[in-house]
Design a protein around this motif. Structure first.
Motif, short mmCIF file in Angstrom:
data_model
loop_
_atom_site.label_atom_id
_atom_site.label_comp_id
_atom_site.label_asym_id
_atom_site.label_seq_id
_atom_site.Cartn_x
_atom_site.Cartn_y
_atom_site.Cartn_z
N GLU A 232 0.82 -1.21 0.00
CA GLU A 232 0.00 0.00 0.00
C GLU A 232 0.86 1.26 0.00
OE1 GLU A 232 -2.90 0.03 3.07
OE2 GLU A 232 -3.79 -1.89 2.49
N GLY A 233 0.45 2.20 -0.85
CA GLY A 233 1.13 3.49 -0.92
C GLY A 233 2.43 3.47 -1.70
N MET A 234 2.79 2.31 -2.27
CA MET A 234 4.08 2.20 -2.96
C MET A 234 3.94 2.48 -4.45
SD MET A 234 6.45 1.56 -0.73
CE MET A 234 5.51 2.77 0.22
N GLU A 235 4.87 3.29 -4.96
CA GLU A 235 4.94 3.60 -6.38
C GLU A 235 5.98 2.70 -7.04
OE1 GLU A 235 5.82 7.76 -6.31
OE2 GLU A 235 3.72 8.32 -6.07
N HIS A 236 6.14 2.88 -8.34
CA HIS A 236 7.12 2.08 -9.08
C HIS A 236 8.52 2.28 -8.51
CE1 HIS A 236 8.18 -0.32 -12.55
NE2 HIS A 236 9.20 0.48 -12.77
N SER A 237 9.29 1.19 -8.49
CA SER A 237 10.70 1.16 -8.05
C SER A 237 10.87 1.07 -6.55
CB SER A 237 11.49 2.37 -8.59
OG SER A 237 11.28 3.52 -7.81
N GLY A 242 13.21 3.00 -3.01
CA GLY A 242 12.45 3.74 -2.02
C GLY A 242 13.37 4.45 -1.05
N ASN A 243 12.94 5.58 -0.53
CA ASN A 243 13.77 6.36 0.38
C ASN A 243 13.65 5.83 1.80
OD1 ASN A 243 15.09 8.30 1.88
ND2 ASN A 243 14.24 10.02 0.75
N PRO A 244 14.72 5.23 2.35
CA PRO A 244 14.64 4.65 3.69
C PRO A 244 14.45 5.69 4.79
CG PRO A 244 16.91 4.64 2.90
CD PRO A 244 16.06 5.06 1.74
N GLU A 245 14.61 6.96 4.45
CA GLU A 245 14.42 8.01 5.44
C GLU A 245 12.93 8.30 5.68
OE1 GLU A 245 16.60 11.44 4.26
OE2 GLU A 245 18.54 10.40 4.17
N ILE A 246 12.08 7.76 4.80
CA ILE A 246 10.64 7.94 4.93
C ILE A 246 10.05 6.64 5.45
CG2 ILE A 246 8.50 8.47 3.70
CD1 ILE A 246 10.21 9.99 1.65
N GLU A 247 9.28 6.69 6.53
CA GLU A 247 8.81 5.47 7.20
C GLU A 247 8.03 4.56 6.27
OE1 GLU A 247 6.24 4.03 11.12
OE2 GLU A 247 6.44 6.16 10.65
N LEU A 248 7.10 5.10 5.50
CA LEU A 248 6.29 4.26 4.62
C LEU A 248 7.16 3.60 3.56
CD1 LEU A 248 3.48 3.26 3.78
CD2 LEU A 248 3.27 5.30 2.34
N SER A 249 8.08 4.36 2.98
CA SER A 249 8.98 3.81 1.97
C SER A 249 9.87 2.73 2.57
CB SER A 249 9.84 4.90 1.35
OG SER A 249 9.05 5.85 0.67
N ARG A 250 10.33 2.95 3.78
CA ARG A 250 11.18 1.97 4.45
C ARG A 250 10.43 0.65 4.65
NH1 ARG A 250 12.32 4.76 8.40
NH2 ARG A 250 11.01 3.85 10.02
N LYS A 251 9.16 0.73 4.97
CA LYS A 251 8.35 -0.49 5.14
C LYS A 251 8.26 -1.25 3.83
CE LYS A 251 5.43 1.07 8.99
NZ LYS A 251 4.03 1.40 9.40
N GLY A 252 8.14 -0.51 2.71
CA GLY A 252 8.10 -1.17 1.41
C GLY A 252 9.41 -1.85 1.08
N GLU A 254 11.75 -2.91 3.26
CA GLU A 254 11.99 -4.03 4.16
C GLU A 254 11.03 -5.19 3.89
OE1 GLU A 254 11.64 -2.18 7.96
OE2 GLU A 254 13.66 -1.31 7.90
N GLY A 255 9.78 -4.85 3.61
CA GLY A 255 8.80 -5.91 3.36
C GLY A 255 9.10 -6.69 2.09
N SER A 256 9.46 -5.99 1.02
CA SER A 256 9.76 -6.66 -0.24
C SER A 256 11.05 -7.47 -0.15
CB SER A 256 9.83 -5.65 -1.38
OG SER A 256 10.78 -4.64 -1.12
N GLU A 257 12.01 -6.99 0.64
CA GLU A 257 13.25 -7.75 0.84
C GLU A 257 12.95 -9.07 1.56
OE1 GLU A 257 17.26 -7.56 3.55
OE2 GLU A 257 16.54 -5.68 2.69
N THR A 258 12.16 -8.99 2.60
CA THR A 258 11.79 -10.21 3.34
C THR A 258 10.99 -11.16 2.46
OG1 THR A 258 11.83 -9.06 5.47
CG2 THR A 258 10.50 -11.08 5.33
N GLN A 259 10.10 -10.61 1.65
CA GLN A 259 9.32 -11.43 0.73
C GLN A 259 10.23 -12.24 -0.18
OE1 GLN A 259 6.64 -9.17 -1.78
NE2 GLN A 259 6.45 -10.83 -3.26
N CYS A 260 11.24 -11.59 -0.73
CA CYS A 260 12.17 -12.27 -1.64
C CYS A 260 12.96 -13.36 -0.92
CB CYS A 260 13.13 -11.24 -2.25
SG CYS A 260 14.26 -11.93 -3.48
N VAL A 261 13.50 -13.05 0.25
CA VAL A 261 14.28 -14.02 1.00
C VAL A 261 13.43 -15.23 1.36
CG1 VAL A 261 15.49 -14.44 3.18
CG2 VAL A 261 15.90 -12.33 1.91
N GLU A 262 12.22 -15.00 1.82
CA GLU A 262 11.36 -16.11 2.22
C GLU A 262 10.94 -16.96 1.03
OE1 GLU A 262 8.16 -14.32 4.41
OE2 GLU A 262 9.35 -14.18 6.28
N TRP A 263 10.74 -16.32 -0.13
CA TRP A 263 10.34 -17.06 -1.32
C TRP A 263 11.42 -18.03 -1.77
CZ3 TRP A 263 5.86 -18.10 -3.30
CH2 TRP A 263 5.77 -18.58 -4.61
#
Length: 269
Positions: A232-237, A242-252, A254-263
């Protein structure tokens, strides 16, 4: 159907801080960034097909290091652009870090001057040029692994997200984050390997109407393990730039990184 023109969103993002810890090696004829686990044996090989900013993009190198550390994978990121990635100054000047943006009229001027350069770059790295380079690497890698049976995964981002899907026949599992130029549904329908998508609900390159088409295609593949994760709230790229200095972007990020590792933990064992 012809591929759509690249979006300015393909140039959006931020440069991350980090010190890559991998090595540069020549593998199957291509310069390759290699990240390996700190200890113990590897649990499969993961190949990253980068976005337009290439194999030496610090964001992706740091991400490769994290995949190797967290998943115990040997991570390879070849120079599939043959030494000609899109200039990183296009990223930094057009979409500066939050808090360092120039006036809006400067940003628009930079966009207008940079976008034609990106169009030319996209043409010089079109499918007829790029796909043979990528498939030859994967063919050689598969042959090299034939004696051990070690599994191969592919993770593609933006420009590389589409090619990760097109090399389906050479890998054991696929992860595609916000793919660009992907023809939907025609290039999703042939997929036969477990596939995971990381997509943003604000992505104009893969809008939600296209996401629903992807889901529809995968739903029909009852015997294929697949997932489509929407951020949610994530744009392309978002998964790379994403800018890790912005909380919402950081969640995107971190979440996508974990998704990849778990997959790949699930499918490369």
């Amino acid at each position: 159907m012809a591929a759509e023109l690249p979006s300015p969103c393909c140039m959006r993002g931020s440069l991350h801080n980090g010190n890559p810890t991998g090595t540069e090696e020549t593998i199957h004829g291509l310069q390759t960034y290699v990240a390996r686990p700190e200890t113990g044996p590897t649990k499969g090989t993961l190949v990253i097909i980068p976005d337009a900013f290439g194999w030496d993009f610090v964001n992706l190198r740091v991400l490769a290091d994290s995949y190797a550390k967290r998943g115990k994978f040997e991570v390879l990121m070849p120079d599939f652009h043959f030494g000609d990635p899109f200039t990183k100054s296009g990223l930094d000047s057009v979409f500066a870090l939050k808090g360092y943006e120039p006036p809006f009229y400067v940003r628009w001027w930079r966009m207008l001057s940079t976008f034609p350069v990106f169009l030319f770059w996209a043409w010089t790295h079109r499918q007829s040029v790029t796909l043979p380079i990528i498939t030859n690497f994967f063919k050689a890698l598969r042959e090299a692994h034939s004696s051990t049976g070690e599994k191969i995964g592919v993770a593609g981002f933006c420009w590389g997200g589409r090619y990760a899907i097109l090399v389906d026949s050479y890998v054991d599992a696929i992860y595609s984050a916000h793919p660009s130029f992907l023809q939907i549904p025609s290039e999703v329908e042939p997929v036969t390997k477990p596939i995971s998508f990381a997509l943003g609900d604000k992505d104009v390159v893969v809008p939600m109407s296209k996401v629903e088409q992807i889901k529809g295609v995968l739903k029909k593949k009852e015997n294929l393990d697949s997932e489509v994760i929407i951020y949610e709230g994530m744009e392309h790229s978002f998964a790379v730039r994403g800018n890790p200095e912005i909380e919402l972007s950081r969640k995107g990020l971190e979440g996508s990184e974990t998704q990849c590792v778990e997959w790949f933990t699930k499918h490369l064992k």
